[in-house]
Design an enzyme around this catalytic site. Structure first.
Site, short mmCIF file in Angstrom:
data_model
loop_
_atom_site.label_atom_id
_atom_site.label_comp_id
_atom_site.label_asym_id
_atom_site.label_seq_id
_atom_site.Cartn_x
_atom_site.Cartn_y
_atom_site.Cartn_z
N GLU A 301 -0.85 -2.21 11.54
CA GLU A 301 0.10 -1.27 12.13
C GLU A 301 -0.59 0.09 12.34
O GLU A 301 -1.27 0.58 11.44
CB GLU A 301 1.32 -1.09 11.22
CG GLU A 301 2.43 -0.30 11.90
CD GLU A 301 3.64 -0.11 11.00
OE1 GLU A 301 4.76 -0.07 11.53
OE2 GLU A 301 3.47 0.00 9.78
N GLY A 435 -0.13 4.21 2.06
CA GLY A 435 0.45 4.01 0.74
C GLY A 435 0.78 2.56 0.51
O GLY A 435 0.56 2.01 -0.57
N ALA A 436 1.32 1.91 1.55
CA ALA A 436 1.67 0.49 1.48
C ALA A 436 1.97 0.01 2.89
O ALA A 436 2.15 0.81 3.82
CB ALA A 436 2.88 0.27 0.57
N MET A 437 2.05 -1.32 3.06
CA MET A 437 2.32 -1.92 4.38
C MET A 437 3.19 -3.15 4.20
O MET A 437 2.94 -3.98 3.33
CB MET A 437 1.00 -2.28 5.07
CG MET A 437 1.17 -2.95 6.42
SD MET A 437 2.04 -1.91 7.60
CE MET A 437 2.72 -3.14 8.69
N ASN A 439 3.71 -6.02 5.71
CA ASN A 439 3.40 -7.31 6.31
C ASN A 439 4.35 -8.38 5.76
O ASN A 439 4.54 -8.51 4.55
CB ASN A 439 1.96 -7.73 5.97
CG ASN A 439 0.97 -6.61 6.20
OD1 ASN A 439 0.84 -6.08 7.30
ND2 ASN A 439 0.25 -6.24 5.15
N HIS A 470 10.83 0.58 -0.55
CA HIS A 470 10.63 0.89 0.88
C HIS A 470 10.08 -0.31 1.64
O HIS A 470 10.60 -0.70 2.69
CB HIS A 470 9.68 2.09 1.01
CG HIS A 470 9.45 2.54 2.41
ND1 HIS A 470 10.08 3.64 2.95
CD2 HIS A 470 8.65 2.05 3.40
CE1 HIS A 470 9.68 3.80 4.20
NE2 HIS A 470 8.80 2.85 4.48
N GLU A 471 9.02 -0.91 1.10
CA GLU A 471 8.39 -2.03 1.80
C GLU A 471 9.29 -3.26 1.81
O GLU A 471 9.31 -4.01 2.79
CB GLU A 471 7.04 -2.36 1.14
CG GLU A 471 6.07 -1.19 1.08
CD GLU A 471 5.90 -0.46 2.41
OE1 GLU A 471 5.90 -1.13 3.46
OE2 GLU A 471 5.77 0.78 2.38
N HIS A 474 11.84 -3.12 4.53
CA HIS A 474 11.26 -3.47 5.84
C HIS A 474 11.36 -4.96 6.15
O HIS A 474 11.33 -5.35 7.32
CB HIS A 474 9.79 -3.07 5.88
CG HIS A 474 9.54 -1.67 6.34
ND1 HIS A 474 10.10 -1.15 7.48
CD2 HIS A 474 8.78 -0.68 5.80
CE1 HIS A 474 9.68 0.10 7.64
NE2 HIS A 474 8.89 0.41 6.63
N GLU A 493 11.29 2.96 10.03
CA GLU A 493 10.90 3.81 8.91
C GLU A 493 12.05 4.66 8.36
O GLU A 493 12.13 4.90 7.16
CB GLU A 493 9.73 4.71 9.32
CG GLU A 493 8.48 3.94 9.74
CD GLU A 493 7.93 3.05 8.63
OE1 GLU A 493 8.38 3.17 7.47
OE2 GLU A 493 7.04 2.24 8.92
#
Length: 1032
Positions: A301, A435-437, A439, A470-471, A474, A493
């Site tokens: 991303e 910080g994080a993703m 996927n 948060h992740e 998503h 976001e």
């Protein structure tokens, strides 16, 4: 000319804007130069957006690029370029007395006769007029063959391909919609010794409408072979064209692909593993025995999947993925789906094949990792949840596993949609910029964002829980339902940010996350008050603009608007019902902002006070927020709104209006939620009645609205008096809101700093975290500005002022373990301020604690919320700085290690400052992912901020190799290095540097923000220095 003026770029034709956004200027075909070998343009698709008339291209470019010395050459060549052969170059057809006869040498430049000049001008005028008249005849294209077909389409300006001398068949930043991928079959063969990889991508596609081309993305991939198969026809080898400035490749066909047909494109390629943090990149760590261990991971991303495999790399092109990866036997692989099979290969490697994704995914959510990580796992309903880390840090994974399991259950229940995959992995990667993703099925994290020990402080656990929440959010907002294009990134976001606070508050109330959410909303207001801000939903047309969307407007403002909307709707959970309808209606699809508002409006229109779409579009379609001014006369209260804009002049003045759900309480009832009353301000001003016995009003109850309030002189005096008499007359959120608002109004110039200081006097009785932290942050900002301006007298006075107002609170803080998160937040803020001002008792205690820590070899633990202040004080001694550096190099606990780094970077020793900046850029002792943090910390100190600015100028090219233009990391570097400048000399220097960068960074929004901030600092200092000299 101001090179930072955004209007200069906006005024260009769209095709010129796109061609100017890359380092390499595209070669545009000039038909005027070679009419005999004019290339044939491909047939137009309905996708075509950018057009330019062919005749206008001939006219403008022909006349602009052929300058002749002699008048007869000028006339003849100009006419020839217009396609009008009105003279014969043969001498047999020319009169000897003709003024157009070509003379023999000598070729002296003679002044053209009046007659020849007049003739040439008349001929040019006649020819140009005829051309324009014939071209604009209704329904006709002017060609040699006459009027043959309707003039319904215009030809696009195509660039040359960069790999072969042939036209590239697409001229847009975004891909055409004629072809859509259905599935990808990816085979990857990474070599972690040579740091290269080979791959094969098989893309099954459907034809949406007739076309003669397939255009997709590829970046830094060497395509060695390409084949194409249409339906049941025979597979054929095809030529792949590449256009590097837009990271696009294409295949052209002589026959049209027909709507409804299916086709397969197979691409073999090779590439290097990336040296940056995007794409398929290499990473490493040092194990407990001092050995370097290498691994490879992905971060796609927003625009980097194309660096790992050729693909349609836009969010709306969803497809399924089947992934196969080869590895050595001492490594393991991970991807979005569970592993299906492992097959030994003849070369001694093992090929892992993963199940085909059971959901359609955008390319930016694809992920794979080759490493030697160790997992811990547990089953949650029908999902296997696992946390992976390097083997040495497995002991720090328990909290993440437990937290992720609880949050996964919460989200599945809250959204009434089960998590759709069989497994969910959370992976701590040693070298990871973001910080994080999120996927899908394979969430990746920085180690500091995922790993905490059993003895870690509650504040450290709050950070990890918040990021996991948060992740995980998503997986629904972003993965199931995805924004159609990056202009609506906030749908991903903003929602994930809102849900991280909502879910943690519900699932882990002991983490007391409310203060963090409140502080986040204050910072979002600060950013959005700048003229350099942007609308939540805004146009995005370049890679840099896509990267720049990952900012506080998309995240924090987006979350703040959702909070405000939820707070303004009826109490019967209309917001939640609308969200669930949105998720279920668009599950697996792509959306835009209007889809969300429509879902919320359609829930139960009869119960809504107003149309949600009508209300919220005013908040997402324009930048900024309103300033609501309150005035009272008798029993009538008048509210007036205007754009709160810190930088305002005739050019930027706006008459924008917002649909503002104003909430308010008064002295008769001010604390309980039931006290809250609401008034909707839709127009420039509005009025409502209030008993004259009401002494004061407080608007924006608990700061749930995204606006700032000005109470006027009398209103502020009433609130100040009320707080002076009883600090608990308002909630702690409302008290913090008053502090934030009055500092913002001072920056705007609406209240004097004298009035600000009057409000702050009540702080002598304040004990709650959020008001104290907000006041300290605002005062610290002014203190640092004065320090950087070398206003030493005022610096000393400001220090005394802060210590006077907070001395009692500072002295009451303990240095032992503290369970309450709110108290941890309060004491860390107070003690960091006290020690930074060299308050003696604070620094002595911190030094003693560090000495005890070193002598015990780390067995006597420093409380997590106090580690940064202790390490910062220690780093001011050269001897302790060296000790701290040694401890940093061998520390394995990442949360503590990061605080050590902040301590090291806070040194006031110039040589240490220079060393740590270069060490972070080099990346061996200090990982380059930490460079933004290092620069930010260095810039807070007096000794380092100019060194940091020089460092950025000298190393800019290396910085943009590591961090993409527009990226959040680069935004942070620019902001931290310039935000404390407040003089004309620094403004000129910053503007001069960034203007010299041109396409290497001059057009970034963060540059405009930096310049605006310096001007605002300069203005504030000029306006308030006299008051500070009087009052402090």
């Amino acid at each position: 000319m101001d090179p930072f003026d955004s209007t200069e770029r906006a005024s260009l034709p769209r095709n010129m804007i796109e061609n100017s956004m890359f380092e390499e200027e595209p070669d545009i075909v000039d038909l005027a130069k070679d009419t005999t070998t004019s290339p044939t343009f491909p047939a137009l698709d309905p996708d075509e957006v950018v057009y330019e008339p062919r005749s206008s291209r001939l006219l403008v470019r022909g006349l602009g690029e052929n300058d002749m010395d002699e008048d007869e050459e000028d006339c003849e060549s100009s006419a020839r370029l217009l396609g009008m052969s009105f003279m014969n170059r043969s001498s047999a057809h020319r009169s000897g007395s003709s003024p157009y006869t070509r003379r023999d040498p000598p070729r002296s430049c003679s002044r053209p006769s009046t007659r020849s000049t007049v003739v040439c001008v008349l001929l040019l005028v006649i020819v140009a007029s005829l051309t324009m008249v014939l071209y604009f005849l209704p329904g006709c294209n002017f060609t040699k063959a006459g009027c043959q077909k309707p003039n319904n389409t215009l030809e696009p300006v195509y660039p040359w391909a960069t790999n072969v001398h042939e036209l590239f068949p697409w001229a847009e930043f975004r891909l055409p919609q004629s072809i859509h991928p259905l599935s990808y079959d990816l085979t990857l063969n990474p070599d972690l010794e040579s740091m290269t990889f080979t791959g094969r991508t098989v893309i099954n596609m459907s034809v949406r409408h007739n076309t003669k081309r397939i255009v997709l993305h590829s970046a830094n991939l060497n395509i060695t072979k390409a084949t194409f198969k249409l339906g049941d026809r025979k597979t054929s080898v095809v030529t792949v064209l590449e256009y590097k400035p837009r990271q696009q490749i294409a295949v052209k066909f002589s026959e049209e692909l027909k709507e409804g047909q299916y086709c397969v494109l197979t691409l073999d390629y090779s590439a290097n593993l990336s040296n940056t943090y995007g794409g398929f990149y290499k990473s490493s760590y040092t194990d407990k025995d001092g050995n370097k261990r290498v691994l490879a991971a992905t971060q796609f991303e927003p625009l980097a999947a194309r660096k790992a495999f050729p693909c349609f790399d836009e969010p709306a092109f969803k497809a399924t993925f089947l992934i196969k990866i080869s590895r050595k036997s001492n490594y393991m692989t991970l991807s979005n789906m569970p592993k299906a099979t492992s097959t030994p290969l003849t070369n001694g490697l093992i090929q892992d094949e993963f199940e085909k994704t059971s959901v359609n995914m955008s390319t930016y959510l694809v992920a794979f990792i080759i490493a030697d990580f160790t997992p811990i796992s547990k089953n949650v309903s029908d999902t296997l949840v696992s946390v992976y880390s390097v083997p040495e840090k497995k002991e720090y994974t328990d909290y993440a596993l437990d937290t992720a399991s609880k949050l996964l259950e919460f989200y599945s229940d809250f959204f009434d949609i089960d998590y759709p995959l069989k497994k969910l992995d959370l992976v701590a990667i040693p070298d990871f910029l973001a910080g994080a993703m999120e996927n899908w099925g394979l969430m990746t994290f920085r180690e500091t964002s995922l790993l905490v020990g059993n003895k870690s402080s509650s504040l450290e656990k709050q950070v990890v829980a918040s990021i996991i929440a948060h992740e995980l959010a998503h997986q629904w907002f972003g993965n199931m339902v995805t924004m159609r294009w990056w202009n609506d990134l906030w749908l991903n976001e903003g929602f994930a940010t809102y849900m991280q606070y909502t879910s943690v508050q519900r699932v882990l109330p002991q983490l007391d996350i409310g203060n963090s959410f409140l502080a986040m909303r204050f910072r979002a207001l600060d950013k959005d008050a700048l003229n350099s801000s942007h609308a939540v939903s805004t146009e995005v047309n370049t890679p840099e603009q896509v990267e720049e969307m990952f900012d506080s407007v998309s995240y924090e403002k987006g979350a703040s608007l959702l909070l405000m909307l939820n707070a303004s709707l009826p109490w019967n959970q209309q917001f939640k019902k609308g969200i669930l309808q949105y998720l279920k209606q668009f599950n697996g699809s792509n959306t835009d902002t209007e889809d969300l508002w429509n879902s919320l409006t359609q829930v139960d229109v009869s119960t809504l006070p107003q149309n949600v779409s009508e209300m919220m579009s005013s908040w997402t379609s324009q930048k900024g927020f309103p300033l609501v001014t309150v005035s009272r006369k008798g029993d009538q209260v008048t509210l007036t709104q205007e754009h709160f804009l810190l930088t305002s002049d005739n050019a930027t003045h706006t008459s924008r209006l917002w649909n503002v759900p104003v909430t308010y309480v008064n002295d008769s009832c001010s604390l309980a939620p039931e006290c809250r009353q609401m008034f909707t301000l839709k127009t420039k001003s509005g009025t409502f009645k209030l008993p004259q016995t009401v002494k004061w009003l407080k608007l924006n109850y608990r700061n749930t609205g995204f606006y700032i309030v000005h109470y006027g002189s009398e209103g502020w005096d009433s609130l100040i008096e009320a707080l002076s008499n009883n600090v608990s007359v308002l909630t702690h959120e409302d008290r913090a809101s008053l502090i934030h608002n009055i500092f913002a109004l001072s920056r705007l110039g609406r209240v004097s700093f004298h009035q600000v200081l009057n409000l702050l006097n009540y702080l002598l009785n304040e004990t709650e975290t959020s008001p104290v932290k907000e006041a300290l942050l605002q005062l610290s900002s002014i203190y640092r500005l004065l320090d950087k301006r070398q206003e030493q007298y005022l610096v000393a006075r400001m220090k005394n002022y802060i210590l006077l107002h907070f001395h009692s609170l500072m002295g009451n803080q303990t240095w032992e373990e503290e369970e309450s998160i709110s108290k941890q937040e309060l004491r860390s803020a107070l003690l960091e301020m006290a020690c930074s001002l060299n308050e003696e008792s604070c620094t002595q205690k911190a030094k003693a604690m560090f000495t005890q820590y070193v002598q015990s070899n780390g067995t006597i633990r420093i409380p997590g919320d106090l580690q940064r202040v202790v390490f910062t004080v220690a780093a001011q001694s050269d001897e302790d700085w060296s000790t701290l550096l040694s401890m940093y190099r061998y520390s394995t606990y990442d949360a503590e290690k990061r605080k050590m780094l902040q301590g090291l970077a806070s040194t006031q020793n110039a040589r240490h400052v220079v060393w740590i900046l270069h060490a972070a850029l080099k990346g061996d002792i200090i990982q380059t992912q930490e460079l933004p943090l290092v620069i930010s910390t260095v810039c807070n100190g007096f000794a380092g901020y100019l060194f940091a600015w020089d460092f950025i100028q000298e190393n800019w090219d290396r910085l943009i190799e590591k961090f993409p233009l527009g990226s959040f990391a680069l935004q942070a570097v620019i902001k931290s290095s310039t935000s404390q400048f407040s003089t004309q000399a620094h403004l000129d220097q910053v503007q001069g540097f960034f203007s010299s960068l041109k396409e290497r960074g001059s057009q970034m929004r963060s540059v405009r923000e930096a310049l605006e901030t310096i001007r605002l600092n300069q203005r504030w200092m000029d306006n308030n220095l006299p008051t500070l000299r009087k009052r402090l």
